[in-house]
Design a protein around this motif. Structure first.
Motif, PDB file in Angstrom:
ATOM      1  N   THR A 177       0.988   0.134   3.967  1.00 22.27           N
ATOM      2  CA  THR A 177       2.341   0.017   3.461  1.00 22.27           C
ATOM      3  C   THR A 177       2.172   0.366   1.952  1.00 22.27           C
ATOM      4  O   THR A 177       1.470  -0.074   1.115  1.00 22.27           O
ATOM      5  CB  THR A 177       2.933  -1.271   3.736  1.00 22.27           C
ATOM      6  OG1 THR A 177       3.191  -1.333   5.210  1.00 22.27           O
ATOM      7  CG2 THR A 177       4.167  -1.290   2.852  1.00 22.27           C
ATOM      8  N   TYR A 230       7.638   4.260   9.414  1.00 29.70           N
ATOM      9  CA  TYR A 230       7.052   5.408   9.461  1.00 29.70           C
ATOM     10  C   TYR A 230       7.843   6.458  10.256  1.00 29.70           C
ATOM     11  O   TYR A 230       7.924   7.570  10.105  1.00 29.70           O
ATOM     12  CB  TYR A 230       5.692   5.416  10.345  1.00 29.70           C
ATOM     13  CG  TYR A 230       4.570   5.265   9.047  1.00 29.70           C
ATOM     14  CD1 TYR A 230       3.917   5.900   8.434  1.00 29.70           C
ATOM     15  CD2 TYR A 230       4.089   3.924   8.980  1.00 29.70           C
ATOM     16  CE1 TYR A 230       3.046   5.694   7.327  1.00 29.70           C
ATOM     17  CE2 TYR A 230       3.115   3.524   8.076  1.00 29.70           C
ATOM     18  CZ  TYR A 230       2.642   4.539   7.352  1.00 29.70           C
ATOM     19  OH  TYR A 230       1.442   4.269   6.172  1.00 29.70           O
ATOM     20  N   ALA A 273       6.441   2.081   5.922  1.00 38.25           N
ATOM     21  CA  ALA A 273       5.354   2.965   5.349  1.00 38.25           C
ATOM     22  C   ALA A 273       5.620   2.557   3.786  1.00 38.25           C
ATOM     23  O   ALA A 273       4.838   2.711   3.123  1.00 38.25           O
ATOM     24  CB  ALA A 273       5.894   4.286   5.752  1.00 38.25           C
ATOM     25  N   LEU A 274       7.046   2.499   3.367  1.00 34.89           N
ATOM     26  CA  LEU A 274       7.424   2.438   1.916  1.00 34.89           C
ATOM     27  C   LEU A 274       8.336   1.550   1.721  1.00 34.89           C
ATOM     28  O   LEU A 274       9.085   1.537   2.457  1.00 34.89           O
ATOM     29  CB  LEU A 274       7.957   3.909   1.496  1.00 34.89           C
ATOM     30  CG  LEU A 274       8.618   3.866   0.278  1.00 34.89           C
ATOM     31  CD1 LEU A 274       7.553   3.530  -0.804  1.00 34.89           C
ATOM     32  CD2 LEU A 274       9.321   5.156  -0.155  1.00 34.89           C
ATOM     33  N   GLY A 280      -2.348   4.294   7.269  1.00 33.29           N
ATOM     34  CA  GLY A 280      -1.275   3.693   8.069  1.00 33.29           C
ATOM     35  C   GLY A 280      -1.050   2.375   7.315  1.00 33.29           C
ATOM     36  O   GLY A 280      -0.582   1.528   7.954  1.00 33.29           O
ATOM     37  N   LEU A 287       0.390  11.779   7.711  1.00 32.53           N
ATOM     38  CA  LEU A 287       1.225  11.305   8.601  1.00 32.53           C
ATOM     39  C   LEU A 287       0.798  10.862  10.084  1.00 32.53           C
ATOM     40  O   LEU A 287       1.649  10.371  10.786  1.00 32.53           O
ATOM     41  CB  LEU A 287       2.606  11.937   8.778  1.00 32.53           C
ATOM     42  CG  LEU A 287       3.358  12.097   7.466  1.00 32.53           C
ATOM     43  CD1 LEU A 287       4.452  13.051   7.512  1.00 32.53           C
ATOM     44  CD2 LEU A 287       3.798  10.698   6.560  1.00 32.53           C
ATOM     45  N   LEU A 316      10.336   7.808   7.833  1.00 35.49           N
ATOM     46  CA  LEU A 316       9.669   8.942   6.767  1.00 35.49           C
ATOM     47  C   LEU A 316       9.295  10.123   7.475  1.00 35.49           C
ATOM     48  O   LEU A 316       9.529  11.261   6.876  1.00 35.49           O
ATOM     49  CB  LEU A 316       8.384   8.135   6.339  1.00 35.49           C
ATOM     50  CG  LEU A 316       7.314   9.078   5.366  1.00 35.49           C
ATOM     51  CD1 LEU A 316       8.313   9.235   4.041  1.00 35.49           C
ATOM     52  CD2 LEU A 316       6.051   8.428   5.264  1.00 35.49           C
ATOM     53  N   TRP A 368      -0.588   5.938   3.154  1.00 40.75           N
ATOM     54  CA  TRP A 368       0.004   6.528   4.471  1.00 40.75           C
ATOM     55  C   TRP A 368      -1.168   7.006   5.391  1.00 40.75           C
ATOM     56  O   TRP A 368      -1.218   7.138   6.633  1.00 40.75           O
ATOM     57  CB  TRP A 368       0.946   7.596   4.140  1.00 40.75           C
ATOM     58  CG  TRP A 368       2.142   6.940   3.329  1.00 40.75           C
ATOM     59  CD1 TRP A 368       2.571   5.610   3.298  1.00 40.75           C
ATOM     60  CD2 TRP A 368       3.254   7.305   2.640  1.00 40.75           C
ATOM     61  NE1 TRP A 368       3.891   5.511   2.653  1.00 40.75           N
ATOM     62  CE2 TRP A 368       4.165   6.743   2.481  1.00 40.75           C
ATOM     63  CE3 TRP A 368       3.467   8.969   2.146  1.00 40.75           C
ATOM     64  CZ2 TRP A 368       5.347   6.988   1.503  1.00 40.75           C
ATOM     65  CZ3 TRP A 368       4.479   9.303   1.579  1.00 40.75           C
ATOM     66  CH2 TRP A 368       5.543   8.127   1.217  1.00 40.75           C
ATOM     67  N   THR A 369      -2.198   7.833   4.704  1.00 37.79           N
ATOM     68  CA  THR A 369      -3.290   8.353   5.594  1.00 37.79           C
ATOM     69  C   THR A 369      -3.799   7.245   6.316  1.00 37.79           C
ATOM     70  O   THR A 369      -4.431   7.231   7.457  1.00 37.79           O
ATOM     71  CB  THR A 369      -4.307   9.082   4.705  1.00 37.79           C
ATOM     72  OG1 THR A 369      -3.599   9.874   4.129  1.00 37.79           O
ATOM     73  CG2 THR A 369      -5.171   9.488   5.688  1.00 37.79           C
ATOM     74  N   GLY A 383       0.616   7.112  10.710  1.00 41.83           N
ATOM     75  CA  GLY A 383       1.836   6.511  10.835  1.00 41.83           C
ATOM     76  C   GLY A 383       2.484   6.708  12.301  1.00 41.83           C
ATOM     77  O   GLY A 383       3.379   5.824  12.717  1.00 41.83           O
ATOM     78  N   LEU A 409       0.729   6.354  -2.441  1.00 41.04           N
ATOM     79  CA  LEU A 409       1.436   6.976  -1.469  1.00 41.04           C
ATOM     80  C   LEU A 409       0.494   7.538  -0.430  1.00 41.04           C
ATOM     81  O   LEU A 409       0.395   6.982   0.793  1.00 41.04           O
ATOM     82  CB  LEU A 409       2.584   7.747  -1.884  1.00 41.04           C
ATOM     83  CG  LEU A 409       3.525   7.221  -2.724  1.00 41.04           C
ATOM     84  CD1 LEU A 409       4.498   8.218  -3.131  1.00 41.04           C
ATOM     85  CD2 LEU A 409       4.660   6.035  -1.986  1.00 41.04           C
TER      86      LEU A 409
END
Length: 501
Positions: A224, A45, A31-32, A222, A20, A48, A219-220, A23, A215
């Motif tokens: 989507t 982010y 993020a998602l 940054g 994270l 999340l 996310w690592t 993000g 996922l």
């Protein structure tokens, strides 16, 4: 036996914090995005991270302590990755499991696992327990003050996953917090992942392939993550890729096959390429995808014990027939009883024990852990060949290889050929015992209706050497697959045995 690695020796590390961090620098970025046709539910982010750290606070307030195991019986919703990262943030040990497992199957692993808590969605089968934390309680935790990340040795136990392997018996695989750092080798070695990417993964939230590729990795970086809602039909995925401007698409080969049934051209203007893992993709599917989308698809090879570590990539595409090369930073060889195999000579695909992505070991089974190693090399049990350029061709599982008249035959080669036979919609090939001491190659196939055997034998005789041709053709309604979509050849053998008893 618990493995340690010198690759990551950070004494103050946390997997969730690592995932994270990027993000946290772009809190307003999506993020998602949960896709439901044209509609979508977005998580920034900021949202999340707040949900993860709030849930971590809530889990600790229940009395859980760092190191406690937490079994996850959650459905195909964002609750799954939020709870997973929250447990890791708190220093707990999450154990993700497939929602498809029955309560009876879960009961079998509880005596060994001894979880201190079970996170339970009532829609997911689960045995009764006085340690259950309900989905409603989990969701209420999101609004709690953020927990500090539990920072400690990167080599400590982070999470446990279950693999059935080819035996069908569930085996608990322990991974360290450091394993997340090994996934960076995939960013260039497989994905070509960039910060502005929009990665659409067709799998369920609670599948480890989705959890990692769909996922944790975006996310690592940054980027989507785009995830379709549960029960999304494969035939609707091209429209989702186009309308939500996905730049990378990831799925198992079976999903690609379903998407390509009518073979009509697909206009996907933002897509750079597809990713495939879970099982080998046939040349026909790969070529058809390229023709109808005008984009390549890059395959990866891996396993529960080390995720993926061999792949094709935009920088180094796989040669025809190969699965790719060792990802940058990985030490991979083709191992034989006499040492490293010569170029283009079959042997066991092996990875060096120093790899940060390699498991710590099998839970409570040091003997099984030790049996997988020969010196410094972890033996995958998969057969392959490596050419002079480092390109690896996958031959098949050691325990799936067939013996025909003294010749070793890969079921993958036979399956890829017979999938082109007239009327065949699916194929699974394995060796079966027709009488004591006599085994033959059998082809189990799906089709709209049983196909005349001479149609199949004539096709096989024209396309395969005599020793590779099946001696039995068996029509089935469906091919047995595991929760990850992989063909279960042991189940085919059991099906044949049951039919003769």
């Amino acid at each position: 036996m618990i493995m340690t690695s010198n690759a990551v020796s950070d004494p103050s590390f946390n997997l969730a914090a690592y995932v994270l961090e990027a993000g946290s620098r772009t809190p307003e970025k999506v993020a998602l995005s949960l896709l439901d046709g044209e509609a979508h539910e977005d998580w920034t982010y900021e949202q999340l991270i707040a949900a993860v750290r709030g849930t971590a606070t809530g889990l600790l307030e229940t009395g859980l302590m760092p190191g406690d195991r937490v079994l996850m019986r959650l459905g195909n919703t964002p609750d799954f990755p939020v709870a997973y990262l929250a447990a890791l943030a708190a220093g707990l040990v999450p154990v993700p499991t497939a929602a498809a497992l029955t309560a009876q199957e879960i009961s079998k692993i509880l005596p060994q696992l001894k979880p201190r808590a079970i996170l339970h969605d009532p829609a997911v089968p689960c045995p009764d327990s006085d340690t259950i934390i309900t989905l409603d309680a989990l969701r209420a935790m999101r609004d709690l003050p953020p927990s500090a990340y539990h920072m400690a040795d990167a080599n400590r136990l982070g999470y446990i996953i279950y693999t059935s392997g080819t035996s069908g018996k569930a085996t608990a695989v322990m991974h360290a917090h450091r394993a997340i750092t090994a996934r960076r080798m995939m960013f260039d070695g497989w994905y070509g992942l960039q910060e502005d990417d929009r990665v659409l993964h067709a799998g369920a939230f609670n599948w480890t392939y989705t959890l990692g590729t769909g996922l944790m990795d975006p996310w690592t970086m940054g980027a989507t993550a785009l995830i379709p809602v549960a029960e999304t039909e494969a035939t609707t995925l091209p429209a989702l890729i186009a309308s939500h401007k996905a730049t990378i698409f990831a799925a198992a080969p079976g999903v690609y096959r379903q998407m390509l049934r009518d073979q009509a051209p697909l206009y996907l203007p933002h897509l750079r390429h597809g990713l495939s893992a879970g099982e080998k993709m046939t040349a026909l599917v790969r070529e058809t995808w390229g023709e109808v989308t005008n984009t390549p698809v890059f395959e990866a090879f891996g396993m529960s014990e080390c995720s993926t570590f061999v792949s094709g990539s935009p920088q180094t595409p796989a040669k025809e027939g190969a699965i790719g090369t060792a990802q940058p930073g990985r030490k991979v060889v083709i191992h034989t009883a006499k040492g490293d195999a010569r170029p283009n000579t079959p042997g066991t695909i092996a990875i060096h024990r120093s790899d940060p992505g390699l498991m710590l070991g099998y839970l409570d089974d040091p003997a099984l852990t030790a049996s997988k190693f020969d010196g410094d090399w972890f033996l995958t049990g998969d057969q392959g060949m490596m050419d002079a350029d480092g390109q690896i061709t996958y031959v098949g599982r050691t325990d799936d290889m067939m013996n025909a008249g003294g010749f070793r035959v890969s079921p993958l080669e036979v399956e890829e050929t017979l999938l082109n036979a007239p009327g065949v919609t699916g194929i699974g090939v394995t060796e079966v015992e027709v009488k004591k001491g006599t085994n033959v190659i059998a082809a189990f196939y799906t089709a709209a209706a049983p196909i005349k055997e001479y149609t199949l034998t004539d096709f096989a005789s024209a396309e395969l050497a005599r020793y590779k041709q099946p001696r039995l053709y068996i029509h089935v309604d469906a091919l047995p697959t595991g929760g990850n979509g992989k063909l279960q050849r042991a189940a085919l053998r059991a099906l044949y045995k049951a039919s003769r008893s």
